[in-house]
Scaffold this motif. Sequence first.
Motif, PDB file in Angstrom:
ATOM      1  N   GLU A  52       0.722  -0.829  -0.137  1.00 11.92           N
ATOM      2  CA  GLU A  52       0.266  -0.243   0.134  1.00 11.92           C
ATOM      3  C   GLU A  52       1.344   1.296   0.031  1.00 11.92           C
ATOM      4  O   GLU A  52       0.524   2.142  -0.231  1.00 11.92           O
ATOM      5  N   SER A  54       2.502   2.313  -2.730  1.00 13.98           N
ATOM      6  CA  SER A  54       2.846   3.231  -3.204  1.00 13.98           C
ATOM      7  C   SER A  54       1.172   4.118  -3.610  1.00 13.98           C
ATOM      8  O   SER A  54       1.518   4.924  -3.877  1.00 13.98           O
ATOM      9  N   ASN A  55       0.599   3.786  -3.088  1.00 11.88           N
ATOM     10  CA  ASN A  55      -0.773   4.263  -2.647  1.00 11.88           C
ATOM     11  C   ASN A  55      -0.964   5.358  -1.916  1.00 11.88           C
ATOM     12  O   ASN A  55      -1.656   6.049  -1.649  1.00 11.88           O
ATOM     13  N   LYS A  58       1.327   8.532  -3.271  1.00  7.73           N
ATOM     14  CA  LYS A  58       1.419   8.505  -4.746  1.00  7.73           C
ATOM     15  C   LYS A  58       2.201   9.310  -5.221  1.00  7.73           C
ATOM     16  O   LYS A  58       2.718  10.190  -5.372  1.00  7.73           O
ATOM     17  N   ASP A  59       2.588   9.027  -6.739  1.00  6.80           N
ATOM     18  CA  ASP A  59       3.543   9.654  -7.888  1.00  6.80           C
ATOM     19  C   ASP A  59       5.011  10.474  -6.945  1.00  6.80           C
ATOM     20  O   ASP A  59       5.605  10.666  -6.880  1.00  6.80           O
ATOM     21  N   GLN A  60       5.390   9.232  -5.450  1.00 11.50           N
ATOM     22  CA  GLN A  60       6.680   8.824  -5.285  1.00 11.50           C
ATOM     23  C   GLN A  60       7.418   7.887  -5.215  1.00 11.50           C
ATOM     24  O   GLN A  60       6.440   6.794  -5.587  1.00 11.50           O
ATOM     25  N   GLU A 235       5.507  14.400   1.877  1.00 11.93           N
ATOM     26  CA  GLU A 235       5.505  13.338   0.693  1.00 11.93           C
ATOM     27  C   GLU A 235       6.743  13.340   0.042  1.00 11.93           C
ATOM     28  O   GLU A 235       6.917  14.802  -0.710  1.00 11.93           O
TER      29      GLU A 235
END
Length: 401
Positions: A52, A54-55, A58-60, A235
């Motif tokens: 999870e 990656s969710n 996100k975009d990292q 983030e």
Amino acid sequence: MKKALPIVFVIAALIVTAAIAIGIKNTKTVDWEESFNEKSNKPYGVSVFYKELSNLFKDQKIRTVYHQPASYLRANSEGGYGEHVAEGSFIIIGNSDYLTDESVDELLNFADNGNTVFISDYYFTQKIHDTLDVSVDYIENERDSISYLSLKHINIEAVKIDKNASDQYFSEYDSINHIVLGYSKIDYKHVNFIKVPFGKGSIYLHLEPKAFTNYNLLKEDRYKYVEGIISYLPENNIYFDSYTKIQTGYNGDVEKESNLSWFLEQLSFRWAWYTALIFGLLFMIFNAKRRQRIIKIIKPLQNTTIAFVKTISNLYFETQDHKNLIDKKITYFLEKIRSDFNIDTTILNDDFIQKLTSKTGKKKEDVKKLIDFINWLRTKNEFFEDNLIKLNRHIEAFYSK
């Protein structure tokens, strides 16, 4: 060929039957060992949390680190020989006892340069305690093995954690500079989650790693607690510390999903691999047309002692006889201690640890971890593969340092 077909079918049937039997046997036993392995789907693995990430970010870029932070972060720093400069959040869930003082220094330097370090474990290495001026204690859960976890600045109901024999908490911390973020509660609240500003960055210390396991993330709404914890992290790119450690030095990009994928990216290796596959296929095609049986080459007798030991150990491992292997590894280790250092191993107490430390020159905390783990294993009746792996890791670390 026709005569061999019945034998092939019989062997295939036996293999299928054995696979079914093993599958049935495995479903009857639940492994509650707290491995915190990101690849494990067992109750106390962390594969759900790992997948999870990656969710959640996100975009990292999510990188999995299989090396000691000392070698990995040094390589991927300004002027290092890695493929990028490491910036973001370094996450460690459980099993942080492997951290060397050198790795702790690199993590502190990582935070000091404006990054984030997040560690969730029941206790930390002594260098972290000393550097960050924190102490950890615990309270036994004598009533119902249930604890309640809550966050100070996030409005969620207290999350229940069961199968909890005790609660770890920060008995000492800098109440002026350290920021309290969360609590655990059995009879009354204890601080179990703090933020430590460090240089340009931050270090988060959390004392309930079971909250991140598959069992708790998939039960009721306990995932909300973990979401709340992760929301404190910036983030940014994530460096996830793997359960499986490569003890050699860092020498390249270790975030690859497999060794084969790296080879296939290299032009020379890729063509060598494809050539080997093509010649292997041609060999099988032309060899299938042979009519004369191959004359067997009789080799002279060899010393098969090592092969015999490997065969016996594989037999124990294949039959899941972890107890036998663990007993033999402990017996061999203690016998070597007796023969090499002339120390009585009948009672493995503090006096034994002190003698072994003075004669070997090892760090006392490292020797104590190994002996305490052996004493703990001797109290157990049921053993799992993770117990054997962890014992082997402790013994190899003892001889390597």
